[in-house]
Design a protein around this motif. Structure first.
Motif, PDB file in Angstrom:
ATOM      1  N   THR A 164       0.846  -1.352   0.175  1.00 23.69           N
ATOM      2  CA  THR A 164      -0.072   0.004  -0.040  1.00 23.69           C
ATOM      3  C   THR A 164       0.880   1.277   0.111  1.00 23.69           C
ATOM      4  OG1 THR A 164      -1.674   1.175   1.150  1.00 23.69           O
ATOM      5  CG2 THR A 164      -0.133   0.044   2.588  1.00 23.69           C
ATOM      6  N   ASP A 165       0.401   2.334  -0.561  1.00 24.61           N
ATOM      7  CA  ASP A 165       1.072   3.554  -0.408  1.00 24.61           C
ATOM      8  C   ASP A 165       0.449   4.539   0.580  1.00 24.61           C
ATOM      9  OD1 ASP A 165      -1.423   4.027  -1.628  1.00 24.61           O
ATOM     10  OD2 ASP A 165      -0.437   4.865  -3.537  1.00 24.61           O
ATOM     11  N   LYS A 185     -10.354   7.191  -1.413  1.00 24.74           N
ATOM     12  CA  LYS A 185     -10.443   5.517  -1.946  1.00 24.74           C
ATOM     13  C   LYS A 185      -9.728   5.840  -3.286  1.00 24.74           C
ATOM     14  CE  LYS A 185     -14.561   3.904   0.205  1.00 24.74           C
ATOM     15  NZ  LYS A 185     -15.702   3.369   0.047  1.00 24.74           N
ATOM     16  N   ALA A 186      -9.912   6.678  -4.173  1.00 24.79           N
ATOM     17  CA  ALA A 186      -9.207   6.605  -5.489  1.00 24.79           C
ATOM     18  C   ALA A 186      -7.701   7.088  -5.689  1.00 24.79           C
ATOM     19  CB  ALA A 186      -9.945   7.466  -6.454  1.00 24.79           C
ATOM     20  N   ARG A 187      -7.407   7.660  -4.475  1.00 23.90           N
ATOM     21  CA  ARG A 187      -6.057   8.249  -4.546  1.00 23.90           C
ATOM     22  C   ARG A 187      -5.062   7.036  -4.262  1.00 23.90           C
ATOM     23  NH1 ARG A 187      -4.092  13.763  -2.073  1.00 23.90           N
ATOM     24  NH2 ARG A 187      -6.165  14.119  -3.003  1.00 23.90           N
ATOM     25  N   TYR A 188      -5.534   6.304  -3.102  1.00 27.53           N
ATOM     26  CA  TYR A 188      -4.551   5.293  -2.621  1.00 27.53           C
ATOM     27  C   TYR A 188      -4.697   3.795  -2.923  1.00 27.53           C
ATOM     28  CZ  TYR A 188      -3.357   9.278   0.534  1.00 27.53           C
ATOM     29  OH  TYR A 188      -3.179  10.277   0.845  1.00 27.53           O
ATOM     30  N   ARG A 189      -3.717   3.041  -2.848  1.00 23.97           N
ATOM     31  CA  ARG A 189      -3.848   1.686  -3.468  1.00 23.97           C
ATOM     32  C   ARG A 189      -3.794   0.773  -2.306  1.00 23.97           C
ATOM     33  NH1 ARG A 189       0.307  -1.488  -5.006  1.00 23.97           N
ATOM     34  NH2 ARG A 189       1.819   0.150  -4.130  1.00 23.97           N
ATOM     35  N   LEU A 190      -4.254  -0.332  -2.222  1.00 19.07           N
ATOM     36  CA  LEU A 190      -4.154  -1.333  -1.084  1.00 19.07           C
ATOM     37  C   LEU A 190      -4.254  -2.803  -2.002  1.00 19.07           C
ATOM     38  CD1 LEU A 190      -4.098  -2.409   1.629  1.00 19.07           C
ATOM     39  CD2 LEU A 190      -6.569  -2.403   1.773  1.00 19.07           C
ATOM     40  N   ASP A 191      -3.148  -3.469  -1.909  1.00 14.47           N
ATOM     41  CA  ASP A 191      -3.184  -4.824  -2.531  1.00 14.47           C
ATOM     42  C   ASP A 191      -2.819  -5.763  -1.540  1.00 14.47           C
ATOM     43  OD1 ASP A 191      -3.511  -3.528  -5.292  1.00 14.47           O
ATOM     44  OD2 ASP A 191      -1.327  -3.303  -5.416  1.00 14.47           O
ATOM     45  N   ARG A 192      -3.671  -6.822  -1.432  1.00 14.17           N
ATOM     46  CA  ARG A 192      -3.296  -7.945  -0.346  1.00 14.17           C
ATOM     47  C   ARG A 192      -3.650  -9.000  -0.973  1.00 14.17           C
ATOM     48  NH1 ARG A 192      -8.071  -5.432   2.767  1.00 14.17           N
ATOM     49  NH2 ARG A 192      -9.750  -5.280   0.886  1.00 14.17           N
ATOM     50  N   GLN A 193      -2.846 -10.197  -0.336  1.00  8.64           N
ATOM     51  CA  GLN A 193      -3.028 -11.623  -0.970  1.00  8.64           C
ATOM     52  C   GLN A 193      -3.114 -12.487   0.280  1.00  8.64           C
ATOM     53  OE1 GLN A 193      -0.099 -12.197  -4.002  1.00  8.64           O
ATOM     54  NE2 GLN A 193      -1.044 -14.123  -4.583  1.00  8.64           N
ATOM     55  N   VAL A 194      -3.826 -13.140   0.379  1.00  8.85           N
ATOM     56  CA  VAL A 194      -3.645 -14.366   1.365  1.00  8.85           C
ATOM     57  C   VAL A 194      -2.584 -15.191   1.066  1.00  8.85           C
ATOM     58  CG1 VAL A 194      -4.737 -16.278   2.656  1.00  8.85           C
ATOM     59  CG2 VAL A 194      -6.344 -14.150   1.960  1.00  8.85           C
ATOM     60  N   ILE A 195      -1.932 -15.436   1.783  1.00 10.70           N
ATOM     61  CA  ILE A 195      -0.614 -16.443   1.786  1.00 10.70           C
ATOM     62  C   ILE A 195      -0.640 -17.316   2.727  1.00 10.70           C
ATOM     63  CG2 ILE A 195       0.845 -14.529   0.587  1.00 10.70           C
ATOM     64  CD1 ILE A 195       2.235 -14.078   3.310  1.00 10.70           C
ATOM     65  N   ARG A 196       0.170 -18.629   2.806  1.00  9.75           N
ATOM     66  CA  ARG A 196       0.218 -19.339   3.911  1.00  9.75           C
ATOM     67  C   ARG A 196       0.768 -18.730   5.178  1.00  9.75           C
ATOM     68  NH1 ARG A 196       2.232 -24.573   0.653  1.00  9.75           N
ATOM     69  NH2 ARG A 196       0.901 -24.637  -0.798  1.00  9.75           N
ATOM     70  N   LEU A 197       0.316 -19.240   6.111  1.00  5.35           N
ATOM     71  CA  LEU A 197       0.859 -18.856   7.471  1.00  5.35           C
ATOM     72  C   LEU A 197       2.458 -18.999   7.523  1.00  5.35           C
ATOM     73  CD1 LEU A 197       0.336 -17.583  10.237  1.00  5.35           C
ATOM     74  CD2 LEU A 197      -0.228 -19.580  11.135  1.00  5.35           C
ATOM     75  N   SER A 198       2.793 -20.134   6.934  1.00  5.75           N
ATOM     76  CA  SER A 198       4.529 -20.330   6.898  1.00  5.75           C
ATOM     77  C   SER A 198       5.049 -19.394   6.128  1.00  5.75           C
ATOM     78  CB  SER A 198       4.360 -21.788   6.344  1.00  5.75           C
ATOM     79  OG  SER A 198       3.811 -21.897   5.157  1.00  5.75           O
ATOM     80  N   GLU A 199       4.418 -18.801   5.043  1.00 10.24           N
ATOM     81  CA  GLU A 199       5.026 -17.921   4.053  1.00 10.24           C
ATOM     82  C   GLU A 199       5.298 -16.497   4.837  1.00 10.24           C
ATOM     83  OE1 GLU A 199       3.947 -19.263  -0.145  1.00 10.24           O
ATOM     84  OE2 GLU A 199       2.501 -18.278   0.875  1.00 10.24           O
ATOM     85  N   VAL A 200       4.595 -16.071   5.848  1.00  6.93           N
ATOM     86  CA  VAL A 200       4.516 -14.805   6.614  1.00  6.93           C
ATOM     87  C   VAL A 200       6.198 -14.652   7.084  1.00  6.93           C
ATOM     88  CG1 VAL A 200       3.775 -13.368   8.610  1.00  6.93           C
ATOM     89  CG2 VAL A 200       2.194 -14.795   6.972  1.00  6.93           C
ATOM     90  N   PRO A 224      -5.282  -3.487   6.521  1.00  2.00           N
ATOM     91  CA  PRO A 224      -4.968  -4.694   5.608  1.00  2.00           C
ATOM     92  C   PRO A 224      -6.428  -5.537   5.423  1.00  2.00           C
ATOM     93  CG  PRO A 224      -3.711  -5.130   7.809  1.00  2.00           C
ATOM     94  CD  PRO A 224      -4.245  -3.707   7.619  1.00  2.00           C
ATOM     95  N   GLY A 225      -7.053  -5.561   6.446  1.00  2.19           N
ATOM     96  CA  GLY A 225      -8.278  -6.472   6.313  1.00  2.19           C
ATOM     97  C   GLY A 225      -9.576  -5.867   5.998  1.00  2.19           C
ATOM     98  N   THR A 226      -9.642  -4.418   5.747  1.00  3.59           N
ATOM     99  CA  THR A 226     -11.049  -3.961   5.703  1.00  3.59           C
ATOM    100  C   THR A 226     -11.412  -4.065   4.104  1.00  3.59           C
ATOM    101  OG1 THR A 226      -9.807  -1.871   5.337  1.00  3.59           O
ATOM    102  CG2 THR A 226     -11.175  -2.288   7.344  1.00  3.59           C
ATOM    103  N   GLY A 227     -12.671  -3.992   3.784  1.00  2.63           N
ATOM    104  CA  GLY A 227     -13.532  -4.204   2.776  1.00  2.63           C
ATOM    105  C   GLY A 227     -12.724  -3.348   1.597  1.00  2.63           C
ATOM    106  N   ASP A 228     -12.455  -2.255   1.771  1.00  2.00           N
ATOM    107  CA  ASP A 228     -12.218  -1.234   0.643  1.00  2.00           C
ATOM    108  C   ASP A 228     -10.907  -0.516   1.099  1.00  2.00           C
ATOM    109  OD1 ASP A 228     -12.414   0.444  -1.369  1.00  2.00           O
ATOM    110  OD2 ASP A 228     -14.366   0.757  -1.153  1.00  2.00           O
ATOM    111  N   VAL A 229     -10.326   0.189   0.154  1.00  2.00           N
ATOM    112  CA  VAL A 229      -8.887   0.767   0.720  1.00  2.00           C
ATOM    113  C   VAL A 229      -8.876   1.760   1.953  1.00  2.00           C
ATOM    114  CG1 VAL A 229      -7.234   2.350  -0.196  1.00  2.00           C
ATOM    115  CG2 VAL A 229      -8.866   1.269  -1.803  1.00  2.00           C
ATOM    116  N   VAL A 230      -9.847   2.346   2.172  1.00  5.12           N
ATOM    117  CA  VAL A 230     -10.085   3.265   3.675  1.00  5.12           C
ATOM    118  C   VAL A 230     -11.406   3.092   4.074  1.00  5.12           C
ATOM    119  CG1 VAL A 230      -8.490   5.091   3.007  1.00  5.12           C
ATOM    120  CG2 VAL A 230     -10.712   5.178   2.325  1.00  5.12           C
ATOM    121  N   GLU A 231     -11.385   3.306   5.697  1.00  2.25           N
ATOM    122  CA  GLU A 231     -12.687   3.641   6.238  1.00  2.25           C
ATOM    123  C   GLU A 231     -12.550   4.757   7.046  1.00  2.25           C
ATOM    124  OE1 GLU A 231     -14.797  -0.942   6.635  1.00  2.25           O
ATOM    125  OE2 GLU A 231     -13.993  -0.105   8.334  1.00  2.25           O
TER     126      GLU A 231
END
Lengths: 437, 437
Positions: A60-61, A235-250, A319-326
């Motif tokens: 995210t930025d 919401k349009a200005r900022y970026r939030l990319d997230r991906q579920v990964i394995r717990l072992s990859e954290v 990281p876990g909210t539905g949209d970029v910001v609340e």
């Protein structure tokens, strides 16, 4: 019903004595029914039910650091948090429950009439074991006053939403053990007591406009259209990319047989908890929980603008909210997590809040977060008054709005985050908050 | 400005003659710059820009079939669709553009002042090549009348949102070639002409409450709180699980060198299009597009309740929208896609709409969907009047609401789907729609 709040405290003390429970912290690899998957390292229950702990990778930025990964709770089910309301002699009362959760500081806290998972409320056969649930399922007799899906802690949950409901009834309601009627004025008082009104209650009560009320007449700095435009722009200005990964990859997190922790002992630990409770029937279970490493600060900065009290609202990325910001309180963090970061990476306005003199702190109460998932997760909720020197010009991801404007966004869901809703409930109508300075 | 609409049509004809373009359908494997990934089979541009076509696997308990997979467009960028508004002699006018898109039936259609991608509007250096963009970027001189993120076609796009904006200005605005001022009354007329006002215009105009207006006074059947509760209940009741998969993993779809189609020739084809246009400068490009196999029907059933016009709104589940459901027209489908399914799998109220006699069809106009992604994608937009025999009791995922109630949800984003917004714009204030029966 209680004539005085001291009667409630007496009743609450009796409930605590009537319900015995024993909570112990245990090693993660000794949790009954829970285990780490051999491939992914994910922690889940062998039934596939309840929730799982996996990993998330975030880019995210709009946070202090551009990328990180962390453990996160996945619990896609939508639960019901419902409060039943009934007027006695013209005064609205809420049916509240004295409920034990393993993560509660004091064991028992005051919770909504119903906290039910989807598995509970969609159970077609065999009836429901959740008291009062029938008031919250269609078709229902009562009047729905408030009913919307609300996000929970975006730093610990991925896309977790619960259905927040307030249902008003006129018919008689049987009051069962561990339940009581609390009047709205009594609840207004109680939310200022430490660790008594639980998170689920506070978030539902934020939808009760007659509790939070509006802060007088007068004109707001911005119209609702302007506020929605600000929200859209962020919401349009900022970026939030997230991906579920394995717990072992954290990365940067260490798993021992006991627990999972960040290598710098920051943020939170994943621990195991074993519970034995007697609440008429004997129950025992064990489960993993998130244990924050330090207390957080959740604070609105407030000031008078054109004779109306305004709150400084932050559009916050988690990281876990539905949209970029609340929409979030001005400050919403655990200061100790930032001790290693430079001055320009400190959350905005944190210094201001931490340095506020006592007479400027209009609300100041420690509450804990949901005791079913979070172990002794305390936040200090504050309303900090700024004087006229405090700038009206704020960074682009902040905006001034009135209490009633922020309250008006709550029913639409995914607008106001859990910290802001909880704090809104603590900003109750009090003369000293309402009168123009 | 045009004194009469015939002047507009004359101007529009001239613009069509001034701008020559040639559009040809070409094989997917001959698209310049586009290719199928060797591993995934996904179709994307070699620059990584624009959009990609991948697969999606859907499981839901709220559609005609419980599971399926299909190709879907991924375009995570948020674009701006913006209309500039200025009053002349007290009448609000919109600055509209005659714009060619390869998928348009008539080549040119009327589009918003600005259609810009995020790459356009975040370009810090070198200025922008998008005319009038400065009116839509902060800090801007005008007054924001409407500004929210809106979903697009959930059956073809995954989580696609555009920022819909209306900005009012008082200053003089230079009118460039291919642009014109259309008054709000003229636009009200024009949206009833086939394939002239494009989808982007229609969705933005749905945010202009003075265009759609409210349908008289009187009391709505349900309060806004009750409608939000209905929306919450439907979201909590149904399930929508989707997963992005490789395009090569999509079942029942066939990829030839030319195109990708469903094995029963249903739904849509993915085709290639090559464009040569002269719009002062010569431009040429090629791209994949979705081509629906048949015309769709997008219809609200309407009836008078307590003297107020109500619309029958459906909470519709589509694979690509942000949440489980959005508020949709009563019927929103391509009837031919259901010909192989049994009677109980036909969309509710489709029969009623298809059998409506002409005098009951208050609005009836064919429009096409976004011509930048969809090739000759036509839908018949209808408002179909039901009489007093039509039941007030409707299935749980339907609800009656007034035009102004539905309009009031638009600014919050992700509430009202693109079909409903488009149709709302066509339900303009007309005496025969407003007067009580």
């Amino acid at each position: 019903m209680f004539q005085q709040l001291s009667d409630f405290h007496e009743w609450f003390k009796q409930r605590a004595e009537a319900n015995t429970y024993q909570i112990s912290v245990v090693a993660l690899d000794q949790l009954d029914g829970w285990g780490f998957d051999g491939d992914s390292g994910n922690l889940s229950h062998r039934s596939g039910k309840f929730f799982s702990i996996e990993g998330i990778e975030v880019a995210t930025d709009h946070r202090e650091v551009p990328t990180w990964s962390q453990p996160i709770i996945l619990q896609p089910e939508i639960g019901i948090l419902g409060i039943l309301v009934k007027s006695f002699a013209g005064v609205p009362h809420c049916l509240m429950q004295a409920k034990m959760e393993p993560g509660n500081i004091n064991g028992l806290q005051i919770s909504p009439t119903v906290q039910a998972t989807r598995s509970n409320y969609t159970r077609v056969h065999g009836g429901s074991s959740v008291p009062y649930l029938e008031h919250f399922l269609a078709p229902r007799a009562g009047r729905v006053v408030f009913d919307s899906l609300q996000s929970e802690q975006g730093s610990w949950f991925l896309n977790k939403r619960n259905r927040n409901m307030i249902v008003a009834v006129d018919d008689d309601v049987e009051v069962r053990d561990d339940f009581c009627w609390l009047s709205v004025p009594q609840l207004r008082e109680l939310v200022h007591a430490e660790n008594i009104v639980n998170m689920d209650s506070r978030t539902v009560l934020s939808g009760m406009s007659f509790l939070t009320g509006d802060t007088g007449g007068g004109e707001a700095l911005h119209t609702t259209h302007e506020l929605l435009s600000w929200f859209t722009e962020v919401k349009a200005r900022y970026r939030l990319d997230r991906q579920v990964i394995r717990l072992s990859e954290v990365k940067d997190w260490i798993r021992s047989s006991d627990r999972i922790s960040h290598e710098l002992e920051l943020f939170f630990n994943v621990i195991g908890v074993s519970v034995r409770a007697s609440n008429r029937e004997v129950m025992s279970w064990s489960q993993p929980m998130f244990q924050p490493t330090c207390q957080g600060v959740i604070a609105f900065v407030t000031r008078w603008i054109k004779g109306v009290r305004h709150l400084l609202v932050h559009a916050r990325t988690e990281p876990g909210t539905g949209d970029v910001v609340e929409m979030s309180p001005t400050v919403n963090c655990s200061p100790e997590n930032y001790r290693g970061l430079g001055r320009d990476q400190q959350p905005p306005f944190l210094d201001f809040v931490l340095a506020a003199p006592p007479e400027r702190i209009l609300v100041d109460v420690v509450h804990s977060e949901e005791g079913g998932r979070f172990y002794h997760a305390e936040n200090r909720y504050q309303l900090v008054e700024a004087d006229e020197d405090f700038p009206l010009e704020v960074p682009p991801d902040f905006v001034w709005m009135t209490v009633s404007q922020l309250t008006s966004f709550v029913p639409y869901g995914n607008h106001v985050n859990v910290g802001a809703r909880s704090l809104l409930t603590c900003i109750t109508r009090r003369p000293d908050l309402e009168e123009a300075a």
